[in-house]
Design a protein around this motif. Sequence first.
Motif: not given
Length: 162
Positions: A46, A77, A80-85, A87, A130
Amino acid sequence: MSNSEKGRFSRNKGKTFERRVAIVLGEAFPEYAEIIRRSVQSREAEESDVAGLPGCWVECQHAANPTPLKKLEQAEHDVMIAKLYGEILPIAVTHKTRTKGVFVTLRMHHLDHIFGHHINDYRYCTPLAYDRNTPPVTISLEDFIVVAKEYIHASFNKRQGS
């Protein structure tokens, strides 16, 4: 010293380094000093180790034998998990025990991206993409701060909708 004592010592050393990085970044970016802080570590992906620096996901490591590429991969990683790629810029801030230098490791194309902001010439500002095949580069924390200033301000303004 027992294994649990060694583990506690290592965690405390890491916390201290993360706080130090937050202080240095807060001093370098005084306009964001109130929001730059060491994050709560139980939150998994997070937040990064040091949160609040606009446009950056900051993972830290203070060790006898730091592994900056592993920390960079962890940052990538987590982004990517936080869906901020696309940004946010993943970076690893590392320090080797008993040395003075603190270093930032990031992907070459990300350095190109922030350098385009640094010189205010967006022709040299590659997309914030990325690609783990791009080689990592390591620069001093001081140099990163100098080059990243315009990028940080632009990221903050973008999030504020300005």
